[in-house]
Design a protein around this motif. Structure first.
Motif, mmCIF file in Angstrom:
data_model
loop_
_atom_site.group_PDB
_atom_site.id
_atom_site.type_symbol
_atom_site.label_atom_id
_atom_site.label_comp_id
_atom_site.label_asym_id
_atom_site.label_seq_id
_atom_site.Cartn_x
_atom_site.Cartn_y
_atom_site.Cartn_z
ATOM 1 N N ARG A 159 0.845 -1.041 -0.128
ATOM 2 C CA ARG A 159 0.093 0.011 0.119
ATOM 3 C C ARG A 159 1.008 1.307 0.067
ATOM 4 N NH1 ARG A 159 -5.287 -1.051 3.888
ATOM 5 N NH2 ARG A 159 -5.974 -2.988 2.760
ATOM 6 N N PRO A 160 1.670 1.357 -0.913
ATOM 7 C CA PRO A 160 2.468 2.576 -0.920
ATOM 8 C C PRO A 160 1.915 3.854 -1.238
ATOM 9 C CG PRO A 160 2.957 1.377 -2.810
ATOM 10 C CD PRO A 160 2.071 0.706 -2.163
ATOM 11 N N PRO A 161 2.368 4.976 -1.060
ATOM 12 C CA PRO A 161 1.616 6.363 -1.372
ATOM 13 C C PRO A 161 2.160 6.173 -2.895
ATOM 14 C CG PRO A 161 3.630 6.825 -0.186
ATOM 15 C CD PRO A 161 3.446 5.258 -0.090
ATOM 16 N N GLU A 162 1.525 7.511 -3.615
ATOM 17 C CA GLU A 162 1.939 7.823 -4.922
ATOM 18 C C GLU A 162 3.458 8.299 -4.917
ATOM 19 O OE1 GLU A 162 0.689 7.083 -8.179
ATOM 20 O OE2 GLU A 162 -1.042 6.209 -6.979
ATOM 21 N N PRO A 163 4.466 7.901 -5.828
ATOM 22 C CA PRO A 163 5.753 8.406 -5.906
ATOM 23 C C PRO A 163 5.751 9.707 -6.414
ATOM 24 C CG PRO A 163 5.609 6.595 -7.708
ATOM 25 C CD PRO A 163 3.937 6.722 -6.773
ATOM 26 N N ILE A 164 6.603 10.354 -5.930
ATOM 27 C CA ILE A 164 6.913 11.586 -6.579
ATOM 28 C C ILE A 164 8.398 11.840 -7.183
ATOM 29 C CG2 ILE A 164 7.202 14.331 -5.840
ATOM 30 C CD1 ILE A 164 5.266 13.431 -3.507
ATOM 31 N N ALA A 165 8.429 12.191 -8.240
ATOM 32 C CA ALA A 165 9.717 12.159 -9.098
ATOM 33 C C ALA A 165 10.575 13.297 -8.414
ATOM 34 C CB ALA A 165 9.396 12.525 -10.559
ATOM 35 N N GLY A 166 12.004 12.727 -8.123
ATOM 36 C CA GLY A 166 12.730 13.844 -7.640
ATOM 37 C C GLY A 166 13.685 14.493 -8.361
ATOM 38 N N ALA A 167 14.625 15.168 -8.087
ATOM 39 C CA ALA A 167 15.347 16.076 -9.040
ATOM 40 C C ALA A 167 16.263 15.064 -10.051
ATOM 41 C CB ALA A 167 16.675 16.805 -8.298
ATOM 42 N N ASP A 168 16.443 13.905 -9.782
ATOM 43 C CA ASP A 168 17.004 12.975 -10.661
ATOM 44 C C ASP A 168 16.181 12.146 -11.666
ATOM 45 O OD1 ASP A 168 19.322 13.905 -9.489
ATOM 46 O OD2 ASP A 168 19.823 11.979 -8.058
ATOM 47 N N ALA A 169 14.958 12.576 -11.996
ATOM 48 C CA ALA A 169 13.998 11.735 -12.675
ATOM 49 C C ALA A 169 13.075 12.675 -13.239
ATOM 50 C CB ALA A 169 13.039 10.648 -11.814
ATOM 51 N N ALA A 170 12.680 12.314 -14.430
ATOM 52 C CA ALA A 170 11.609 13.260 -15.229
ATOM 53 C C ALA A 170 10.312 12.701 -15.042
ATOM 54 C CB ALA A 170 11.914 12.915 -16.706
ATOM 55 N N GLY A 171 10.040 11.397 -14.188
ATOM 56 C CA GLY A 171 8.867 11.075 -14.020
ATOM 57 C C GLY A 171 8.976 9.838 -13.298
ATOM 58 N N THR A 172 8.029 9.348 -12.340
ATOM 59 C CA THR A 172 8.008 8.094 -11.805
ATOM 60 C C THR A 172 6.716 7.554 -11.694
ATOM 61 O OG1 THR A 172 8.780 6.746 -9.712
ATOM 62 C CG2 THR A 172 8.080 8.969 -9.303
ATOM 63 N N ALA A 173 6.372 6.185 -11.835
ATOM 64 C CA ALA A 173 4.980 5.742 -11.827
ATOM 65 C C ALA A 173 4.972 4.181 -11.611
ATOM 66 C CB ALA A 173 4.328 6.085 -12.828
ATOM 67 N N TRP A 174 3.649 3.653 -10.957
ATOM 68 C CA TRP A 174 3.635 2.384 -11.164
ATOM 69 C C TRP A 174 3.103 1.664 -12.188
ATOM 70 C CZ3 TRP A 174 5.670 -0.023 -6.811
ATOM 71 C CH2 TRP A 174 5.621 0.537 -5.814
ATOM 72 N N HIS A 175 3.788 0.827 -12.639
ATOM 73 C CA HIS A 175 3.280 0.087 -14.043
ATOM 74 C C HIS A 175 3.044 -1.442 -13.831
ATOM 75 C CE1 HIS A 175 5.032 2.990 -17.133
ATOM 76 N NE2 HIS A 175 5.517 3.573 -15.850
ATOM 77 N N PRO A 176 1.886 -2.024 -14.278
ATOM 78 C CA PRO A 176 1.381 -3.195 -14.462
ATOM 79 C C PRO A 176 2.607 -4.220 -14.858
ATOM 80 C CG PRO A 176 -0.303 -2.051 -14.901
ATOM 81 C CD PRO A 176 0.947 -1.060 -14.988
ATOM 82 N N ILE A 177 2.935 -5.466 -14.137
ATOM 83 C CA ILE A 177 3.996 -6.081 -14.457
ATOM 84 C C ILE A 177 3.377 -6.898 -15.932
ATOM 85 C CG2 ILE A 177 4.819 -8.309 -14.108
ATOM 86 C CD1 ILE A 177 6.185 -6.052 -12.870
ATOM 87 N N ALA A 178 2.001 -7.323 -15.969
ATOM 88 C CA ALA A 178 1.506 -7.949 -17.094
ATOM 89 C C ALA A 178 1.739 -7.325 -18.385
ATOM 90 C CB ALA A 178 0.099 -8.045 -16.818
ATOM 91 N N LYS A 179 2.093 -5.848 -18.333
ATOM 92 C CA LYS A 179 2.389 -5.141 -19.560
ATOM 93 C C LYS A 179 3.837 -5.082 -19.868
ATOM 94 C CE LYS A 179 -1.971 -2.344 -19.338
ATOM 95 N NZ LYS A 179 -2.390 -1.051 -19.372
ATOM 96 N N LEU A 180 4.838 -5.345 -18.818
ATOM 97 C CA LEU A 180 5.990 -5.304 -18.921
ATOM 98 C C LEU A 180 6.838 -6.531 -19.211
ATOM 99 C CD1 LEU A 180 6.743 -2.866 -16.068
ATOM 100 C CD2 LEU A 180 6.791 -2.267 -18.220
ATOM 101 N N VAL A 181 6.289 -7.598 -18.744
ATOM 102 C CA VAL A 181 7.158 -8.852 -19.028
ATOM 103 C C VAL A 181 6.625 -9.917 -19.976
ATOM 104 C CG1 VAL A 181 7.859 -8.977 -16.480
ATOM 105 C CG2 VAL A 181 5.725 -9.968 -17.226
ATOM 106 N N ASP A 182 5.475 -9.420 -20.741
ATOM 107 C CA ASP A 182 4.910 -10.329 -21.605
ATOM 108 C C ASP A 182 5.551 -9.775 -23.151
ATOM 109 O OD1 ASP A 182 3.362 -11.504 -19.771
ATOM 110 O OD2 ASP A 182 1.570 -10.502 -20.482
ATOM 111 N N GLY A 183 6.144 -10.825 -23.734
ATOM 112 C CA GLY A 183 6.773 -10.513 -24.889
ATOM 113 C C GLY A 183 8.026 -9.426 -24.774
ATOM 114 N N ALA A 184 8.287 -8.802 -25.725
ATOM 115 C CA ALA A 184 9.249 -7.906 -25.750
ATOM 116 C C ALA A 184 9.082 -6.536 -25.299
ATOM 117 C CB ALA A 184 9.918 -7.865 -27.372
#
Length: 232
Positions: free
Chosen positions: A100-125
């Motif tokens: 149950r993490p809070p929404e991440p906030i992009a720091g000075a070293d990042a242009a953005g940050t977000a949670w991404h569903p694994i199903a869309k990341l590890v399937d195929g290429a």
């Protein structure tokens, strides 16, 4: 042409369950190489740091999140000569579980940050096309580690709040394993496994029907017998 950099880094596979899906925390890079691409949180180990200190620092700098006693373990080392165009960089992958993490906030070293569903990341290429460096491979290894550890350890409870129902725990298994489990069989297995769950003195309130029992994680770290993914 590759650079002359020689360094040690840390990369983090940070996992949680959101909306019944296993998700990973990704950071959009704001500088070369791979500027604009998504990648795992992480960075170079400073001379005065150990690996855990680097992992904690970089997670905070890039996302604003803190481990705060959550599950964290080393995953593997990755040292292919061409994994980083800047030079020879060995990275030590870690896996972290954040319930149950809070929404991440992009720091000075990042242009953005977000949670991404694994199903869309590890399937195929998909991961190779989306992620920087060899982070697709590291992410896939981290997901497999989590999936396999749910079979023989009590790691699933790390995805839950301090007190949770059996239904909440089952939904963790279903999200991580990406399959549906029989509720009655699951209830029988987890409540009969010594040391896995400890009943509390409270039940869920404000719901229709019989209030569900709340449990907390017990002292066991291993499951005997294991709960295999192929079983229902």
């Amino acid at each position: 042409m590759r650079g002359n950099l020689f360094a040690v880094a840390v990369d983090l596979v940070v996992l949680t369950v959101r909306d019944a899906e296993l998700c990973a925390l990704l950071v959009r890079r704001d500088a070369p190489p791979f500027a604009g691409r998504w990648g795992l949180p992480g960075g170079f180990v400073l001379p005065n740091e150990d690996l855990l200190e680097t992992a904690t620092r970089r997670l905070g700098e890039e996302t604003g999140l803190e481990f705060g006693g959550h599950h964290l373990e080393q995953l593997a080392s990755y040292a292919a000569p061409d994994r980083d165009p800047r030079g020879r960089v060995l990275t030590v992958g870690h896996i972290a579980i954040v319930p149950r993490p809070p929404e991440p906030i992009a720091g000075a070293d990042a242009a953005g940050t977000a949670w991404h569903p694994i199903a869309k990341l590890v399937d195929g290429a998909a991961a190779d096309a989306l992620l920087a460096f060899d982070h697709g491979r590291i992410l896939a290894d981290g997901v497999e580690r989590a999936q396999s550890k749910l079979e023989y350890t009590t790691l699933a409870a790390s995805f839950c709040p301090p007190e949770f129902t059996v239904t909440q725990l089952r939904r963790v298994y279903e999200a991580v394993w990406r399959r549906t489990l029989d509720p009655r069989n699951f209830q029988r297995k987890v409540t009969s496994t010594p040391g896995f769950l400890e009943p509390t003195d409270t039940r869920v309130t404000g719901v229709r029907g019989r209030p569900a029992q709340l449990y907390r994680r017990g002292p066991a770290t291993a499951l005997h017998p294991p709960m295999l993914r192929g079983e229902n």
